[in-house]
Design a protein around this motif. Structure first.
Motif, PDB file in Angstrom:
ATOM      1  N   ALA A 141       0.837  -1.207   0.000  1.00 46.47           N
ATOM      2  CA  ALA A 141       0.000   0.000   0.000  1.00 46.47           C
ATOM      3  C   ALA A 141       0.873   1.260   0.000  1.00 46.47           C
ATOM      4  CB  ALA A 141      -0.918  -0.002   1.219  1.00 46.47           C
ATOM      5  N   GLY A 142       2.200   1.077  -0.052  1.00 48.38           N
ATOM      6  CA  GLY A 142       3.075   2.234  -0.194  1.00 48.38           C
ATOM      7  C   GLY A 142       3.926   2.580   1.017  1.00 48.38           C
ATOM      8  N   THR A 202       5.606  -3.117  -5.851  1.00 48.65           N
ATOM      9  CA  THR A 202       6.112  -1.841  -5.352  1.00 48.65           C
ATOM     10  C   THR A 202       5.496  -0.648  -6.097  1.00 48.65           C
ATOM     11  OG1 THR A 202       7.979  -2.060  -6.866  1.00 48.65           O
ATOM     12  CG2 THR A 202       8.343  -2.761  -4.594  1.00 48.65           C
ATOM     13  N   ALA A 203       4.406  -0.918  -6.825  1.00 44.68           N
ATOM     14  CA  ALA A 203       3.791   0.142  -7.644  1.00 44.68           C
ATOM     15  C   ALA A 203       3.407   1.360  -6.803  1.00 44.68           C
ATOM     16  CB  ALA A 203       2.572  -0.416  -8.380  1.00 44.68           C
ATOM     17  N   ALA A 204       3.008   1.146  -5.542  1.00 36.22           N
ATOM     18  CA  ALA A 204       2.581   2.274  -4.709  1.00 36.22           C
ATOM     19  C   ALA A 204       3.762   2.975  -4.034  1.00 36.22           C
ATOM     20  CB  ALA A 204       1.585   1.791  -3.655  1.00 36.22           C
TER      21      ALA A 204
END
Ligand SMILES: Nc1ncnc2c1ncn2[C@@H]1O[C@H](COP(=O)(O)OP(=O)(O)OP(=O)(O)O)[C@@H](O)[C@H]1O
Ligand SMILES: [Mg+2]
Length: 387
Positions: free
Chosen positions: A56-57, A92-94
């Protein structure tokens, strides 16, 4: 409809929902501690919450204690080395990251000794047989070292900015919240009359003089072995200087745990003993003024097939004399599962009635152990699911 939320609601008890996503989404949350009795899913919950927060970042480090070997391998912490290592294959998109480590109790203890004493003193302590036993076997050492490590990670996180969330697993507590008491245990051990007596046999309330002393001392040497007694004495002497520092750091970690940046999750399974222990945990945390978010009830059984156990058994009876052996077996198993669900629901209702303000979430029992990232992700999703 087997969740305690719904069953409790049916009983007229609306139980607040423990919103894990809200907790990890709040940037002010910097430490999450998962505690609970043995085998209930503390390590699984810590890893699942850490993974969900990272995806979630958040920049997360998870401190695990004795994870099962296959889970450790999935997290890339197969080796005990006390160093947080990046977990690969996460989303790791967020913008988040996940590091994992497994607590090495003895090395943590050694590091503390090395960092806080002169090289000569450190060498004397590290070689001391009594120290070797204490640092690897003393009950309470693991709890204490987990808190020591948490303090170190927190300092490092503040200094380097490498992490913005620390998720902490705790050792299986023999009694409620051993880790909160651990510094006290260590203090009791080192402050202990017995040790003081060994150190200064001619002083204090247990003092011995003259012939009495040499006689008892000789007897003790015989029982305990001269080497042990002299080891304990050397150890305690060398440790006395260090000891103040230990207490001080334990106090600051305690303050960190009670701050608004920390929060506790109490993990339990829907069985009588586990929920009873969870009550102690909840009460003790509340008494100590520790920030409690709520309860994770893990391994809750569910069933999509709405056939009552009585009906299933009666169908099984009807088929008993036929060749439908597999069907009879399946109906009996279904009846057993439904009975288990009924018992679990009753236990959860009882808990909710006794502690109605404690927020809850539930994770259903998965068909296999939770050993890889996909299963951890599934647990994370279940943890955050209101239904
Ligand atoms: N929801 C679940 N469904 C299926 N298996 C689960 C679930 N949660 C945990 N497990 C399994 O149960 C076992 C115990 O879980 P875990 O190691 O997380 O418990 P623990 O509280 O950390 O235990 P300990 O007190 O020994 O440290 C593990 O094999 C884990 O994979
Ligand atoms: Mg564990």
């Amino acid at each position: 409809m087997t969740s305690a939320l719904k069953s409790a609601a049916r009983a007229g008890l609306p139980v607040p929902f423990l919103d894990i996503d809200k907790i990890i989404g709040d940037r002010e949350t910097k430490i999450i501690i998962c505690c609970g009795s043995g085998g209930v899913g503390k390590t699984t919950t810590s890893a699942a919450v850490a993974l969900r927060a990272a995806e979630a970042g958040r920049k997360v480090v998870v401190l695990t204690i004795d994870p099962a070997r296959r889970l450790a391998q999935s997290l890339g912490v197969g080796e005990l080395d006390n160093t947080p290592r990046p977990v690969s294959m996460i989303d790791t998109a967020a913008g988040g990251s996940l590091d994992a480590m497994m607590l090495d109790m003895k090395n943590t203890f050694d590091d503390v000794v090395l960092a806080h004493s002169t090289p000569e003193k450190a060498a004397a302590i590290l070689q001391n047989q009594f120290y070797v036993a204490l640092s690897s076997e003393f009950s309470g050492t693991q709890e204490y070292m987990a808190m020591e490590k948490l303090g170190q990670l927190h300092t490092e996180a503040e200094a380097s900015g490498r992490w913005d969330l620390i998720v902490v697993d705790t050792p299986p507590a023999r009694s409620a919240l051993d880790f909160l008491d651990a510094p006290e245990h260590l203090s009791a051990l080192l402050d202990g009359r017995f040790l003081r007596f060994l150190l200064h046999p001619t002083r204090g309330p247990l003092r011995l003089m003259g012939a009495g002393f040499s006689m008892i001392s000789a007897a003790m040497n015989k029982i305990l072995g001269a080497q042990i007694i002299s080891d304990v004495q050397t150890f305690v002497r060398a440790f006395e200087a260090l000891f103040g520092g230990f207490r001080q750091r334990a106090t600051s970690t305690f303050q960190l745990l009670s701050s608004r940046h920390s929060t506790f999750l109490v993990v339990a399974t829907p069985q009588h003993d586990a929920l009873r222990e969870a009550e102690y945990f909840v009460d003790r945390l509340t008494e100590e003024g520790m920030p409690l978010s709520g309860m994770v009830i893990n391994r809750v059984h569910t069933c999509a097939l709405a056939i009552s156990p009585e009906r299933a058994l009666s169908l099984a009876e009807d088929l008993a004399d036929t060749s439908a052996v597999l069907e009879v077996e399946a109906l009996r198993r279904h009846a057993n599962l439904m009975r288990m669900i009924e018992t679990e629901t009753r236990m959860m209702e009882r808990f909710a009635a006794a502690r109605p303000t404690v927020a809850q979430t539930q994770v259903q029992s998965l068909p296999t152990d939770v050993t890889d990232l996909a299963a951890l992700r599934r647990v994370g999703a279940l943890l955050s699911d209101k239904d």
